[in-house]
Write a protein that holds these residues in place. Structure first.
Motif, PDB file in Angstrom:
ATOM      1  N   CYS A  62      17.588 178.188  24.141  1.00 16.72           N
ATOM      2  CA  CYS A  62      17.002 177.718  25.987  1.00 16.72           C
ATOM      3  C   CYS A  62      18.253 177.675  26.810  1.00 16.72           C
ATOM      4  O   CYS A  62      17.321 178.351  27.573  1.00 16.72           O
ATOM      5  CB  CYS A  62      16.690 176.170  24.957  1.00 16.72           C
ATOM      6  SG  CYS A  62      15.616 175.595  23.997  1.00 16.72           S
ATOM      7  N   ALA A  63      19.124 177.438  26.571  1.00 21.31           N
ATOM      8  CA  ALA A  63      20.330 177.705  27.880  1.00 21.31           C
ATOM      9  C   ALA A  63      20.024 178.861  28.317  1.00 21.31           C
ATOM     10  O   ALA A  63      20.433 179.186  29.313  1.00 21.31           O
ATOM     11  CB  ALA A  63      21.296 176.807  27.529  1.00 21.31           C
ATOM     12  N   MET A  64      20.419 180.156  27.343  1.00 16.82           N
ATOM     13  CA  MET A  64      20.504 181.551  27.523  1.00 16.82           C
ATOM     14  C   MET A  64      19.000 181.797  27.829  1.00 16.82           C
ATOM     15  O   MET A  64      19.108 182.973  29.085  1.00 16.82           O
ATOM     16  CB  MET A  64      21.087 182.088  26.304  1.00 16.82           C
ATOM     17  CG  MET A  64      22.104 181.881  25.980  1.00 16.82           C
ATOM     18  SD  MET A  64      22.523 182.853  24.668  1.00 16.82           S
ATOM     19  CE  MET A  64      22.176 182.165  22.906  1.00 16.82           C
ATOM     20  N   LEU A  65      18.207 181.526  27.718  1.00 16.01           N
ATOM     21  CA  LEU A  65      16.510 182.100  27.754  1.00 16.01           C
ATOM     22  C   LEU A  65      16.517 181.567  29.015  1.00 16.01           C
ATOM     23  O   LEU A  65      16.353 182.321  30.479  1.00 16.01           O
ATOM     24  CB  LEU A  65      14.992 181.677  27.365  1.00 16.01           C
ATOM     25  CG  LEU A  65      13.866 182.225  27.250  1.00 16.01           C
ATOM     26  CD1 LEU A  65      14.629 183.823  27.640  1.00 16.01           C
ATOM     27  CD2 LEU A  65      12.969 182.078  26.257  1.00 16.01           C
ATOM     28  N   ALA A  66      16.502 180.473  29.746  1.00 12.90           N
ATOM     29  CA  ALA A  66      16.586 179.982  30.972  1.00 12.90           C
ATOM     30  C   ALA A  66      16.844 180.428  32.088  1.00 12.90           C
ATOM     31  O   ALA A  66      16.845 180.824  33.262  1.00 12.90           O
ATOM     32  CB  ALA A  66      17.014 178.570  30.867  1.00 12.90           C
ATOM     33  N   SER A  67      18.526 181.007  31.212  1.00  9.95           N
ATOM     34  CA  SER A  67      19.654 181.522  32.090  1.00  9.95           C
ATOM     35  C   SER A  67      18.757 183.030  33.023  1.00  9.95           C
ATOM     36  O   SER A  67      19.134 183.700  33.895  1.00  9.95           O
ATOM     37  CB  SER A  67      20.724 181.691  32.154  1.00  9.95           C
ATOM     38  OG  SER A  67      21.738 181.935  32.685  1.00  9.95           O
ATOM     39  N   VAL A  68      18.278 184.061  31.730  1.00 12.00           N
ATOM     40  CA  VAL A  68      17.826 185.261  31.909  1.00 12.00           C
ATOM     41  C   VAL A  68      16.942 185.157  32.958  1.00 12.00           C
ATOM     42  O   VAL A  68      17.197 185.543  33.419  1.00 12.00           O
ATOM     43  CB  VAL A  68      17.538 185.781  30.476  1.00 12.00           C
ATOM     44  CG1 VAL A  68      16.625 187.203  30.774  1.00 12.00           C
ATOM     45  CG2 VAL A  68      19.375 186.005  29.644  1.00 12.00           C
ATOM     46  N   LEU A  69      16.097 184.086  32.483  1.00 10.04           N
ATOM     47  CA  LEU A  69      14.404 183.730  33.098  1.00 10.04           C
ATOM     48  C   LEU A  69      14.733 183.539  35.155  1.00 10.04           C
ATOM     49  O   LEU A  69      13.960 184.350  36.173  1.00 10.04           O
ATOM     50  CB  LEU A  69      13.133 182.711  32.801  1.00 10.04           C
ATOM     51  CG  LEU A  69      13.536 183.187  31.803  1.00 10.04           C
ATOM     52  CD1 LEU A  69      12.218 181.911  31.145  1.00 10.04           C
ATOM     53  CD2 LEU A  69      12.157 184.350  31.481  1.00 10.04           C
ATOM     54  N   ARG A  70      16.057 182.721  35.604  1.00  9.18           N
ATOM     55  CA  ARG A  70      16.547 183.071  36.111  1.00  9.18           C
ATOM     56  C   ARG A  70      16.954 183.886  37.265  1.00  9.18           C
ATOM     57  O   ARG A  70      16.709 184.711  38.529  1.00  9.18           O
ATOM     58  CB  ARG A  70      17.623 181.415  36.558  1.00  9.18           C
ATOM     59  CG  ARG A  70      17.050 180.153  35.548  1.00  9.18           C
ATOM     60  CD  ARG A  70      17.612 178.954  36.604  1.00  9.18           C
ATOM     61  NE  ARG A  70      19.710 179.430  36.292  1.00  9.18           N
ATOM     62  CZ  ARG A  70      20.087 178.894  35.575  1.00  9.18           C
ATOM     63  NH1 ARG A  70      19.399 178.593  34.361  1.00  9.18           N
ATOM     64  NH2 ARG A  70      21.056 179.240  34.799  1.00  9.18           N
ATOM     65  N   ALA A  71      18.164 184.613  36.136  1.00 16.09           N
ATOM     66  CA  ALA A  71      18.838 185.561  36.574  1.00 16.09           C
ATOM     67  C   ALA A  71      17.586 186.804  36.696  1.00 16.09           C
ATOM     68  O   ALA A  71      17.465 187.593  38.067  1.00 16.09           O
ATOM     69  CB  ALA A  71      19.636 186.301  35.988  1.00 16.09           C
ATOM     70  N   SER A  72      16.185 186.920  36.687  1.00 17.55           N
ATOM     71  CA  SER A  72      14.858 187.844  36.709  1.00 17.55           C
ATOM     72  C   SER A  72      14.268 187.150  37.831  1.00 17.55           C
ATOM     73  O   SER A  72      13.325 187.674  38.521  1.00 17.55           O
ATOM     74  CB  SER A  72      14.499 187.715  35.532  1.00 17.55           C
ATOM     75  OG  SER A  72      14.941 188.430  34.153  1.00 17.55           O
ATOM     76  N   GLY A  73      14.677 186.387  39.090  1.00 17.45           N
ATOM     77  CA  GLY A  73      14.362 186.174  40.090  1.00 17.45           C
ATOM     78  C   GLY A  73      13.485 185.106  39.771  1.00 17.45           C
ATOM     79  O   GLY A  73      12.470 184.393  40.644  1.00 17.45           O
ATOM     80  N   LEU A  74      12.984 184.385  39.050  1.00 15.14           N
ATOM     81  CA  LEU A  74      11.893 183.557  38.462  1.00 15.14           C
ATOM     82  C   LEU A  74      12.547 182.183  38.908  1.00 15.14           C
ATOM     83  O   LEU A  74      13.319 181.470  38.553  1.00 15.14           O
ATOM     84  CB  LEU A  74      11.367 183.792  37.056  1.00 15.14           C
ATOM     85  CG  LEU A  74      10.637 184.423  36.415  1.00 15.14           C
ATOM     86  CD1 LEU A  74      10.340 184.808  35.177  1.00 15.14           C
ATOM     87  CD2 LEU A  74       9.498 185.309  37.631  1.00 15.14           C
ATOM     88  N   ILE A  82      11.569 190.900  34.546  1.00 15.08           N
ATOM     89  CA  ILE A  82      12.735 190.794  33.341  1.00 15.08           C
ATOM     90  C   ILE A  82      12.973 192.423  32.921  1.00 15.08           C
ATOM     91  O   ILE A  82      12.275 193.259  33.154  1.00 15.08           O
ATOM     92  CB  ILE A  82      11.782 190.064  32.427  1.00 15.08           C
ATOM     93  CG1 ILE A  82      11.903 188.473  33.000  1.00 15.08           C
ATOM     94  CG2 ILE A  82      13.237 190.155  31.580  1.00 15.08           C
ATOM     95  CD1 ILE A  82      10.929 188.173  31.709  1.00 15.08           C
ATOM     96  N   ASP A  83      14.247 193.057  33.433  1.00 19.36           N
ATOM     97  CA  ASP A  83      14.505 194.068  32.956  1.00 19.36           C
ATOM     98  C   ASP A  83      15.920 193.829  32.285  1.00 19.36           C
ATOM     99  O   ASP A  83      16.958 192.968  32.494  1.00 19.36           O
ATOM    100  CB  ASP A  83      14.684 194.710  33.901  1.00 19.36           C
ATOM    101  CG  ASP A  83      15.950 194.401  35.258  1.00 19.36           C
ATOM    102  OD1 ASP A  83      16.456 193.425  35.481  1.00 19.36           O
ATOM    103  OD2 ASP A  83      15.479 194.915  36.812  1.00 19.36           O
ATOM    104  N   ALA A  84      16.614 195.184  31.612  1.00 20.22           N
ATOM    105  CA  ALA A  84      17.907 194.953  30.637  1.00 20.22           C
ATOM    106  C   ALA A  84      19.032 194.348  32.025  1.00 20.22           C
ATOM    107  O   ALA A  84      20.012 193.611  31.815  1.00 20.22           O
ATOM    108  CB  ALA A  84      18.620 197.029  31.018  1.00 20.22           C
ATOM    109  N   ALA A  85      19.033 194.445  33.503  1.00 21.90           N
ATOM    110  CA  ALA A  85      20.304 194.146  34.101  1.00 21.90           C
ATOM    111  C   ALA A  85      19.943 192.312  34.239  1.00 21.90           C
ATOM    112  O   ALA A  85      21.440 191.460  33.959  1.00 21.90           O
ATOM    113  CB  ALA A  85      20.372 194.725  35.451  1.00 21.90           C
ATOM    114  N   SER A  86      19.115 192.226  34.345  1.00 24.99           N
ATOM    115  CA  SER A  86      18.956 190.407  34.497  1.00 24.99           C
ATOM    116  C   SER A  86      19.143 190.113  33.335  1.00 24.99           C
ATOM    117  O   SER A  86      19.648 188.874  33.397  1.00 24.99           O
ATOM    118  CB  SER A  86      17.033 190.664  35.146  1.00 24.99           C
ATOM    119  OG  SER A  86      16.084 190.246  34.226  1.00 24.99           O
ATOM    120  N   ILE A  87      18.665 190.596  31.738  1.00 24.74           N
ATOM    121  CA  ILE A  87      18.705 189.843  30.521  1.00 24.74           C
ATOM    122  C   ILE A  87      20.625 190.207  30.818  1.00 24.74           C
ATOM    123  O   ILE A  87      20.997 189.115  29.968  1.00 24.74           O
ATOM    124  CB  ILE A  87      18.367 190.519  29.618  1.00 24.74           C
ATOM    125  CG1 ILE A  87      16.965 190.733  29.576  1.00 24.74           C
ATOM    126  CG2 ILE A  87      18.805 190.322  28.581  1.00 24.74           C
ATOM    127  CD1 ILE A  87      15.949 191.354  28.634  1.00 24.74           C
TER     128      ILE A  87
END
Length: 447
Positions: A67-79, A293-298
């Motif tokens: 959950c923590a990793m996925l939330a971080s990825v989604l935030r990094a995607s600008g969401l 969500i793209d490779a860079a934001s992941i």
């Protein structure tokens, strides 16, 4: 109309109800965990969970990290991202986060002040089996709607089928590694436990699955097939190639048209690479709904994740580690991860375990690594007596010292280690949360 509660009043309010986390005495049936009644509460709160997309995560091991990793990825995607997890380590507010920030005290109190009269209107009192976890879930959903999150990542509290979070209709379900925990409640076989976890699977909604033992995977696939849900086996879909040496962990992922090279993963251990595979698979599926969500934001999101108490390395000379391992699978992962640190000196554990855990089996795993155990207890009713824990360890031939006070155990441990040694707090979320602030402050004494 009743006056709004302040923060402390709102905390007292939620803990006036049935709190299975604190008591460990869980009534697992549809009266105690009545999703219909909880749904009625949410209807009167204007169904806040329908205001945003949801990723619903269940599992025995790794769901909090996932959950923590996925939330971080989604935030990094600008969401704008909500995150609801349990239990908490330091503060109840850490369970409810928006864009990585804990819910503010006034926001927490405001949400519970809205819920309280609605709750009373329905006749749901502490004597009618309502739970602290349900109230926290409702508060999280209200807060996320108020904060206009675009997507929320929700971690189940226990099981999945009867969990309060299971009122949602998610965009995606994720099931992390399934193992033996809460066997007296969820069942004594992996198949039975998997059936409870698979209860989060919804009609026609894709489900991402971590690497599983065959008996668990069979159940998950059967439930998914019955509900016409595509299953993505993360480890098969995305090949992970680790590199680097602990305490620095780097990994690359490749699969399904996605290539991530040399991602530095702050969360240590091979098990976290498995969890990250689930996150990559989930992010890839969610990219059809959220094109940012793209490779860079992941890659950026994985590199930026922070999580307390999961093989958390506070310093490396000496090694001081805080961990929450409290079941067989997490104990195995802890030992495997610490072995990668190649500690040349003493290896000392400060350990406390809850009474509802398989203490002997957990300790048998721990004795494969640690030279000495400082046995203690967290400040909770669920904590096993240090005397009983010490007896179990003596039977395993371990070197031990027992302490009634966790702070005394921590002080003793710190006095025993030098630059080549390791000190690790483990065995209980409660013990890790109690000692972490002291160890963070004390780590500086080594210069």
């Amino acid at each position: 109309m009743a006056s709004p509660m302040n923060f402390q009043e709102s905390v007292d309010y939620i803990y006036s109800f049935v709190d299975f986390e604190r008591t460990g005495q869980i009534t697992y049936n549809t009266r105690a965990l009545d999703l219909k009644a909880f749904s009625e509460l949410l209807v009167l709160l204007s169904n806040p969970h329908e205001e945003f997309a949801v990723v619903h995560v269940a599992g025995t091991k790794g769901k909090g990290s996932t959950c923590a990793m996925l939330a971080s990825v989604l935030r990094a995607s600008g969401l704008r991202v909500g995150l609801f997890t349990s239990p908490h380590l330091l503060d109840v507010r850490e369970r409810i986060q928006v864009n990585g920030k804990w819910i503010a005290k006034d926001s927490f109190a405001r949400a519970l002040s809205v819920i309280k009269p609605v709750h009373a209107h329905l006749g749901l009192t502490s004597r009618s089996y309502r739970t602290t976890f349900e109230l926290l879930t409702a508060a999280a959903l209200l807060h996320f709607a108020e904060e206009h999150v675009e997507v929320a990542v929700l971690e189940t509290g226990l099981g999945g089928r009867l969990d309060a979070t299971n009122v949602v209709h998610p965009a995606l379900s994720v099931i992390t590694r399934i193992g033996y925990d809460h066997t007296g409640i969820l069942g004594g076989t992996l198949s039975a436990i998997a059936a409870e976890k698979a209860g989060i699977i919804k009609e026609n909604i894709p489900v991402v699955v971590a690497d599983q033992k065959p008996e668990a995977l069979t159940v998950i696939k059967r439930v998914a097939a019955e509900k016409n849900c595509p299953v993505v086996e993360a480890a098969r879909e995305f090949r992970a190639t680790p590199s680097g040496t602990a305490p620095t962990q780097t990994v690359s992922f490749k699969g399904n048209g996605l290539k991530l090279e040399g991602i530095r993963l702050p969360l240590l251990g091979a098990h976290q690479i498995q969890n990250a595979s689930c996150v990559v698979a989930a992010a890839k599926l969610l990219s059809s709904k959220f094109p940012s969500i793209d490779a860079a934001s992941i890659g950026r999101g994985l590199a930026e994740v922070r999580l307390m108490g999961r093989v958390e390395l506070l310093r490396a000379d000496p090694f001081i580690v805080v961990d929450c391992a409290h079941n067989l699978e997490s104990a195995e992962s802890l030992v495997e991860t610490l072995q990668e640190l190649c500690v040349s000196g003493k290896k000392i554990a400060i350990i406390g375990i809850s009474t509802n855990k398989d203490a002997r089996a957990i300790l048998a795993i721990m004795t494969r690594y640690f030279d000495k155990f400082l046995v203690t207890r967290a400040d909770t009713k669920r904590a096993m007596s240090p005397v009983l824990l010490a007896d179990q360890l003596r039977g395993l031939g371990a070197q031990i010292e027992a302490f009634d006070s966790a702070s005394d155990a921590a002080n003793a441990g710190l006095s025993m280690i030098g630059p080549e040694d390791l000190l690790c707090v483990t065995g209980s979320v409660y013990l890790a949360g109690q000692l972490r602030p002291f160890l963070v402050e004390s780590a500086g004494r080594f210069g």
